[in-house]
Every structure is written in C-alpha cells, then in structure tokens.
Write an enzyme that holds these catalytic residues in place. Structure first.
Site, PDB file in Angstrom:
ATOM      1  N   ASN A  40       0.746  -1.173   0.007  1.00 48.24           N
ATOM      2  CA  ASN A  40       0.049  -0.138   0.142  1.00 48.24           C
ATOM      3  C   ASN A  40       0.857   1.320  -0.120  1.00 48.24           C
ATOM      4  O   ASN A  40       0.339   2.409  -0.327  1.00 48.24           O
ATOM      5  CB  ASN A  40      -0.952   0.132   1.028  1.00 48.24           C
ATOM      6  CG  ASN A  40      -2.408  -0.675   1.014  1.00 48.24           C
ATOM      7  OD1 ASN A  40      -2.538  -1.032  -0.342  1.00 48.24           O
ATOM      8  ND2 ASN A  40      -2.929  -1.172   1.939  1.00 48.24           N
ATOM      9  N   LEU A  70      -3.252  -9.446   5.584  1.00 46.09           N
ATOM     10  CA  LEU A  70      -3.036  -8.856   4.266  1.00 46.09           C
ATOM     11  C   LEU A  70      -1.626  -8.152   4.253  1.00 46.09           C
ATOM     12  O   LEU A  70      -1.449  -7.763   2.978  1.00 46.09           O
ATOM     13  CB  LEU A  70      -4.109  -7.987   3.788  1.00 46.09           C
ATOM     14  CG  LEU A  70      -5.492  -8.617   3.753  1.00 46.09           C
ATOM     15  CD1 LEU A  70      -6.414  -7.595   3.402  1.00 46.09           C
ATOM     16  CD2 LEU A  70      -5.645  -9.871   2.597  1.00 46.09           C
ATOM     17  N   HIS A  71      -1.101  -8.027   5.050  1.00 45.82           N
ATOM     18  CA  HIS A  71       0.447  -7.441   5.056  1.00 45.82           C
ATOM     19  C   HIS A  71       0.435  -6.169   4.376  1.00 45.82           C
ATOM     20  O   HIS A  71       1.326  -5.923   3.767  1.00 45.82           O
ATOM     21  CB  HIS A  71       1.390  -8.265   4.661  1.00 45.82           C
ATOM     22  CG  HIS A  71       1.327  -9.947   5.085  1.00 45.82           C
ATOM     23  ND1 HIS A  71       0.477 -10.656   4.420  1.00 45.82           N
ATOM     24  CD2 HIS A  71       1.308 -10.211   6.473  1.00 45.82           C
ATOM     25  CE1 HIS A  71       0.380 -11.880   5.181  1.00 45.82           C
ATOM     26  NE2 HIS A  71       0.806 -11.590   6.307  1.00 45.82           N
ATOM     27  N   CYS A  72      -0.620  -5.294   4.439  1.00 44.36           N
ATOM     28  CA  CYS A  72      -0.697  -3.954   3.679  1.00 44.36           C
ATOM     29  C   CYS A  72      -0.789  -4.023   2.155  1.00 44.36           C
ATOM     30  O   CYS A  72      -0.311  -3.109   1.582  1.00 44.36           O
ATOM     31  CB  CYS A  72       0.175  -2.834   4.266  1.00 44.36           C
ATOM     32  SG  CYS A  72       0.266  -2.613   6.201  1.00 44.36           S
ATOM     33  N   ALA A  73      -0.832  -5.383   1.811  1.00 36.10           N
ATOM     34  CA  ALA A  73      -0.616  -5.494   0.155  1.00 36.10           C
ATOM     35  C   ALA A  73      -1.804  -6.284  -0.348  1.00 36.10           C
ATOM     36  O   ALA A  73      -1.913  -7.483  -0.732  1.00 36.10           O
ATOM     37  CB  ALA A  73       0.763  -6.145   0.003  1.00 36.10           C
TER      38      ALA A  73
END
Lengths: 387, 76
Positions: A99, A338-341
């Site tokens: 992100n 989601l690991h910011c992705a």
C-alpha cells in the site's frame, strides 16, 4: 522458547552496537546536525554523513549526497510519486505492490494520473515482457517492488530498469524488503529512485528510511514538505538541491546514529554472508512446510530467487487463528492477514483472509525454524481433527 | 594578494556538503579545520572548511567531482 519470525515488518533483534550507538549519540552528541557551528552539532552532522556514505556504498551510488533520509520507505515513495506525477502522466506498477505504492497511486489516479498495473502470475512472478507493451507516450514512471512483502519473490528489476532506460521512462524501486538483504546496484539496475527502509535489513531503528535520487532528477520532484534545512537560511524559498530538498525540519539524528551502526554491521558482515544464512533458514522453512499435511504454500517455488519471506495457510483454519495459536501456545511470532498489500493477495488468490507470513532474519537459528515447524505441524493436526 | 600562510575558506551549499567535504579531506590527509561560517561571509547557519592558502590546490583536487564548492575566498 520464543521465536521472532516477523523480520519483514521490522528486523529484531538488532545487531550488537546498534542500541549503544543511539545511547552514545543521545548521551554525548545529542545536538541538531547542520543547524549550528558548535562541536556537538558538527559531530551530529558527521554521524549523519557517515550513515549517508555507508548507504551510498551499499547501493553503489557514487555520491553520498544523493541519499536523503526519511522516516521510512513509505515517505520516500510518497516523495517520488506525489512529487513527480502530474495530471495527464501515466505510471506503471505491478499487482504485487504494498500500500505504500498502491495508496499514493490511487490518490493520484483521482487527480487525473493514469495508472496501469502489470499482472503477475498466481505465484507472484512478473514477466518483464509484460511491462513493455504497457508503455505509452505519456508514461512517466515505472514503480516496482524489488521483492514482494507477501510472497518473498524477487522481481526482475534489472530487466525492467533496462527497459525503462531504453524507453525513456523513469524507474523507481521500492527496496523496503531488499536493501541490505539482496545486492543492489543502482547503476547496473538503471534505478532512478530507490526507496528503502532503515529498520528492516539495514538493521537500524524504526523511524529511519531514505531515498536515493539520480543526479539531476531532484528537480523533477516537487517537494511535498518545505521548511528549515540549516542551509540558505536567508532565503524563504526551499532549497533545490540534494539532500536538503527532501529533508525539511530537524532530522531523526538519533535514529540515523542507530542506522549507521546497523550499516556498519552490514558492511563488516557482508550482504552475501547474510543472504547465505537467510537463504538456508528460509529454504529449511519452506522444505519443512511443504512436508506438513494441510499446509498450503504461496509464492514462487522452492529454489526461486527470494527474500526470507514465505506466505502459507493451514487448511480449515484462518491465518489469524493460526498466528494467535503460534504466539500464545508456542511462542512463535508471525504476521497474519493482508500485510498492507491487498493487491498481492488478489494476485495469489488469498483475499479476503490473507495468509500467515513467516519471515526469519539473520539472528534466527535453525532451532528456531524447527520449533516453528513443529508448532505448525501440531496446529495443522488440530485443524484436521476439527475437520 | 594573499600570502601562502594566510587562511582561505571553502563554503558549501549545506552542512551535508561540508560534512562530505570533511570526510574526503580527512581521507586524503589534507590539513584543514571545520569552522562556523563567518557572518561577514554568509548569513548561513552552517560550517565551512578553513585551510592555509598554499593548500588550496590540494583542497580543490580532493573535492572537485566529489562535492560542489559554493565559494572559495580569503577568510578575512
């Protein structure tokens, strides 16, 4: 026994000397670099310059002044994306991005910048051939992660850098997962902008990161923050030169002192030695996970070029539950979700739940890996019994 | 005309530049001293490099191509 396997978020523990370096800065230097001419301010300035020089050496940048320090890789990426792209411009990225790239690009899209996304395979691999056809007359920039923070796969930045250079398009690399972990050469890879994190594989503290800007390109970037720099104080116009252009306000000198110690550790140990050990750890982890009934692995196949990051899931159990059980019952610290992705999870087919991410680091041992594997085997068995 | 033992100063765009210059001059063993920029030369709040006039060629050789020098002039 506790095992930290979340080094992709931030490396921990830090190398010997990192904390001491920050304590020494705080206790003995402490002044603001570049703001005064007294001895402590000069000493603080030396601390910052040493870290710049070590960073430049690491990425084969000839001039240390091409490195601006920021608070993290996200800030560095925002400086490039928000500073460079204007309405009517076109930008290309991949569908594996964090992100820190996707959010600024979506914001820019709402301001009239055109965004194209090069598709990766379900294993998170990007074919460089897929990027060329996306280049248009108004393509200003290709921005690409060097490695995915979800799959651990390394993307073909050298090939795409060469393509960008040939087609007269600027090239920005998000090296959050790779700076310090994988060799980077901004010359050979034709990188115009390199955003890096200081607190991951450069072994600095949180709150450190930076940006390499190729010579002359600083004028292409409108600054997103203006303010005091200690230079040209009589002028009310913000400086147009590196690194001051992107370093408004008092820098995080104490953090940079710690980053300097991390960079010295990296130089003295060697990226290749670190990479070799981390490859052994991640190799053993992937091999072990592959043998556990009920564990699904994502990302590039074993043996592919990767950073020490692996995403997986346990059949019949959500990643959050697995991660919680790993932590509470086995002392193994991982990251679920989601690991910011989100884009990367769409690509590998793991939306909306995401994955369990395990990311060993240089200070993990093979025993840590075996412990994590035993724990996951036990959890997978519980999930299977639960049906 | 400035005498060979009188001081000159090299002024830089920013303290980051001065710090890089200091590192290079140390590496090349060129004698110099880092001093606050004299107020009669510039209103900048930074530091500059002071050196003996006869060391000017060494300073220039060491720094050219490495770090931009904004100005070289006599200290007084």
């Amino acid at each position: 026994m506790t095992v930290y396997l979340d080094n992709a978020a931030t490396s921990w523990p830090k190398p010997p000397g990192m904390m001491e370096s920050m304590a020494e800065f705080n206790g003995r230097t402490g002044a603001s670099p570049g703001r005064s001419g007294h001895r402590l301010s000069i000493e603080a300035g030396r601390t910052v310059e040493e870290a710049r020089a070590l960073t430049a050496e690491l990425i084969n940048a000839r001039d240390s002044l091409r490195i601006a320090f920021t608070k993290n890789a996200t800030e560095a990426l925002n400086i490039v994306l928000l500073g460079l792209l204007k309405p009517g411009d076109h930008v290309i990225t991949s569908d594996l991005e964090h992100n820190s790239v996707m959010r600024p690009l979506r914001l820019l899209e709402s301001r009239g910048i055109e965004v194209s996304i090069a598709p990766c395979s379900a294993k998170g691999e990007l074919d460089p051939e897929a990027v060329g056809p996306l280049i248009k007359k108004n393509t200003r920039l290709i921005v690409l992660a060097h490695a995915s923070n979800v799959t651990g796969g390394i993307l073909p930045v050298a090939e795409i850098g060469k393509l960008a250079r040939e087609r007269d398009v600027l090239f920005c690399v998000d090296a959050a997962q790779t700076a310090g972990a994988v060799p980077i050469d901004v010359e050979e890879m034709c990188i115009d902008f390199l955003a890096f994190s200081g607190h991951k594989s450069l072994y600095g503290p949180q709150g450190t990161g930076g940006l390499f800007v190729r010579e002359g390109l600083e004028h292409e970037l409108d600054f997103i923050m203006a303010g005091g720099t200690g230079s040209r104080s009589e002028e009310e116009l913000h400086p147009d030169f590196m690194p001051d252009r992107f370093e408004a306000g008092t820098p995080n000198a104490i953090g940079i002192a710690g980053l300097g110690a991390g960079l010295r550790f990296l130089r003295d140990t060697g990226v290749s030695i670190i990479r070799e050990k981390e490859s052994r750890l991640i190799g053993a982890l992937i091999e072990g996970l592959d043998e556990i009934e009920g564990v699904i692995l994502y990302g590039p196949p074993a043996g592919a070029e990767r950073v020490p990051v692996i995403s997986c899931n346990v059949k019949g159990m959500g990643p959050s539950e697995v991660s919680q059980s790993l932590d509470e019952e086995f002392g193994v610290m991982t990251r679920p979700g989601l690991h910011c992705a989100p884009a990367a999870h769409r690509t590998i087919g793991t939306l909306p739940e995401g994955t369990l991410r395990l990311s060993p680091g240089y200070f993990n041992t093979m025993e840590d890996i075996w412990h994590a594997l035993d724990a996951l085997e036990s959890i997978a068995l519980t999930a299977w019994r639960r049906g | 005309m400035i005498g060979p033992h009188e001081y000159m100063v090299a002024i830089f765009k920013s303290v980051s530049h001065a710090m890089k210059a200091e590192r290079i001059l140390k590496e090349r063993c060129v004698p110099f001293k880092l001093i606050p920029v004299p107020k009669h030369i510039s209103s900048d709040c930074g530091v500059c490099i002071r050196f003996a006039a006869d060391a000017r060629p060494d300073v220039e050789t060491a720094l050219i191509g490495e770090v931009d020098i904004a100005l070289i002039r006599p200290l007084v």
